[in-house]
Write a protein that holds these residues in place. Structure first.
Motif, mmCIF file in Angstrom:
data_model
loop_
_atom_site.group_PDB
_atom_site.id
_atom_site.type_symbol
_atom_site.label_atom_id
_atom_site.label_comp_id
_atom_site.label_asym_id
_atom_site.label_seq_id
_atom_site.Cartn_x
_atom_site.Cartn_y
_atom_site.Cartn_z
ATOM 1 N N GLU A 1 42.855 23.628 53.199
ATOM 2 C CA GLU A 1 42.607 24.738 52.280
ATOM 3 C C GLU A 1 42.605 26.081 53.025
ATOM 4 N N ALA A 2 41.997 26.108 54.200
ATOM 5 C CA ALA A 2 41.992 27.329 55.014
ATOM 6 C C ALA A 2 43.415 27.681 55.452
ATOM 7 N N LEU A 3 44.174 26.687 55.858
ATOM 8 C CA LEU A 3 45.553 26.920 56.275
ATOM 9 C C LEU A 3 46.398 27.466 55.127
ATOM 10 N N ASP A 4 46.199 26.914 53.930
ATOM 11 C CA ASP A 4 46.921 27.410 52.760
ATOM 12 C C ASP A 4 46.558 28.870 52.454
ATOM 13 N N LYS A 5 45.281 29.179 52.508
ATOM 14 C CA LYS A 5 44.830 30.554 52.245
ATOM 15 C C LYS A 5 45.361 31.515 53.313
ATOM 16 N N LEU A 6 45.354 31.084 54.574
ATOM 17 C CA LEU A 6 45.871 31.926 55.659
ATOM 18 C C LEU A 6 47.373 32.160 55.499
ATOM 19 N N THR A 7 48.086 31.140 55.055
ATOM 20 C CA THR A 7 49.522 31.283 54.811
ATOM 21 C C THR A 7 49.780 32.272 53.678
ATOM 22 N N GLN A 8 48.976 32.186 52.618
ATOM 23 C CA GLN A 8 49.112 33.127 51.508
ATOM 24 C C GLN A 8 48.848 34.561 51.972
ATOM 25 N N LEU A 9 47.833 34.725 52.816
ATOM 26 C CA LEU A 9 47.536 36.050 53.360
ATOM 27 C C LEU A 9 48.693 36.580 54.194
ATOM 28 N N MET A 10 49.282 35.707 55.016
ATOM 29 C CA MET A 10 50.399 36.119 55.859
ATOM 30 C C MET A 10 51.578 36.581 55.003
ATOM 31 N N VAL A 11 51.870 35.850 53.943
ATOM 32 C CA VAL A 11 52.980 36.206 53.059
ATOM 33 C C VAL A 11 52.694 37.539 52.374
ATOM 34 N N LYS A 12 51.467 37.705 51.899
ATOM 35 C CA LYS A 12 51.091 38.949 51.228
ATOM 36 C C LYS A 12 51.174 40.138 52.189
ATOM 37 N N GLU A 13 50.702 39.943 53.417
ATOM 38 C CA GLU A 13 50.770 41.000 54.424
ATOM 39 C C GLU A 13 52.224 41.358 54.734
ATOM 40 N N SER A 14 53.060 40.343 54.882
ATOM 41 C CA SER A 14 54.474 40.591 55.175
ATOM 42 C C SER A 14 55.148 41.364 54.054
ATOM 43 N N LEU A 15 54.809 41.049 52.814
ATOM 44 C CA LEU A 15 55.396 41.771 51.686
ATOM 45 C C LEU A 15 54.932 43.223 51.662
ATOM 46 N N GLU A 16 53.682 43.475 52.029
ATOM 47 C CA GLU A 16 53.204 44.858 52.083
ATOM 48 C C GLU A 16 53.883 45.623 53.218
ATOM 49 N N MET A 17 54.130 44.935 54.329
ATOM 50 C CA MET A 17 54.805 45.586 55.449
ATOM 51 C C MET A 17 56.251 45.930 55.090
ATOM 52 N N PHE B 1 50.102 51.331 59.043
ATOM 53 C CA PHE B 1 50.305 49.995 59.596
ATOM 54 C C PHE B 1 48.980 49.464 60.166
ATOM 55 N N GLU B 2 48.280 50.315 60.912
ATOM 56 C CA GLU B 2 47.008 49.906 61.517
ATOM 57 C C GLU B 2 45.974 49.555 60.447
ATOM 58 N N ASP B 3 45.912 50.341 59.375
ATOM 59 C CA ASP B 3 44.970 50.045 58.292
ATOM 60 C C ASP B 3 45.300 48.717 57.616
ATOM 61 N N LYS B 4 46.587 48.475 57.381
ATOM 62 C CA LYS B 4 46.980 47.207 56.750
ATOM 63 C C LYS B 4 46.650 46.015 57.644
ATOM 64 N N VAL B 5 46.928 46.143 58.929
ATOM 65 C CA VAL B 5 46.605 45.059 59.868
ATOM 66 C C VAL B 5 45.105 44.829 59.884
ATOM 67 N N GLY B 6 44.327 45.897 59.915
ATOM 68 C CA GLY B 6 42.863 45.767 59.904
ATOM 69 C C GLY B 6 42.350 45.123 58.634
ATOM 70 N N ASP B 7 42.916 45.519 57.497
ATOM 71 C CA ASP B 7 42.511 44.922 56.227
ATOM 72 C C ASP B 7 42.751 43.412 56.231
ATOM 73 N N TYR B 8 43.929 43.017 56.692
ATOM 74 C CA TYR B 8 44.253 41.599 56.686
ATOM 75 C C TYR B 8 43.502 40.820 57.760
ATOM 76 N N LEU B 9 43.122 41.470 58.853
ATOM 77 C CA LEU B 9 42.265 40.799 59.843
ATOM 78 C C LEU B 9 40.900 40.497 59.243
ATOM 79 N N THR B 10 40.367 41.438 58.469
ATOM 80 C CA THR B 10 39.088 41.226 57.810
ATOM 81 C C THR B 10 39.192 40.103 56.782
ATOM 82 N N LEU B 11 40.247 40.116 55.983
ATOM 83 C CA LEU B 11 40.448 39.053 54.994
ATOM 84 C C LEU B 11 40.628 37.702 55.678
ATOM 85 N N ARG B 12 41.332 37.694 56.797
ATOM 86 C CA ARG B 12 41.543 36.463 57.561
ATOM 87 C C ARG B 12 40.214 35.911 58.066
#
Length: 119
Positions: free
Chosen positions: A77-93, A55-66
């Motif tokens: 455009e930034a908001l759209d990309k951040l939303t996509q990242l959030m959805v991708k992170e949630s699916l991995e979780m 969980f910690e590694d995934k959170v760290g990975d997505y913090l870096t991507l964010r």
């Protein structure tokens, strides 16, 4: 004989390299933030010993991507990309957490890690 040895060597390399996950944590600040967020989530979700480091590694990975998205894009455009990242992170979780933990994660995710704060 030479092709069989080459094939076995390639197969062995793939097996060995497949065991190391692709982590993108690069700075101590990101690592500290990932640890802080993991502690918050762990208190709410009751993560066990096997879930915690993943969980910690995934959170760290997505913090870096964010961080990369925020530095690269602006506005909608930034908001759209951040939303996509959030959805991708949630699916991995979803793959990592139990159903009960995941449902609770979805409820508290926006308060613990908002997409973007408006100033």
């Amino acid at each position: 004989m030479k092709t069989i040895i080459t094939f076995c060597a390639l197969l062995l390399c793939n097996i060995v390299l497949a065991q190391y996950p692709d982590n993108t944590i690069e700075t101590p600040e990101v690592r500290a933030e990932a640890e802080r967020l993991t502690e918050i989530y762990s208190a709410e979700l009751g993560l066990d010993g096997t879930q915690l480091p993943i969980f910690e590694d995934k959170v760290g990975d997505y913090l870096t991507l964010r961080k990369e998205v925020i530095e690269t894009y602006q506005g909608k455009e930034a908001l759209d990309k951040l939303t996509q990242l959030m959805v991708k992170e949630s699916l991995e979780m979803k793959d990592l957490l139990t159903r009960i933990q995941y449902n609770k994660y979805k409820k508290i995710r926006q308060t613990v890690q908002p997409i973007k704060t408006v100033e």
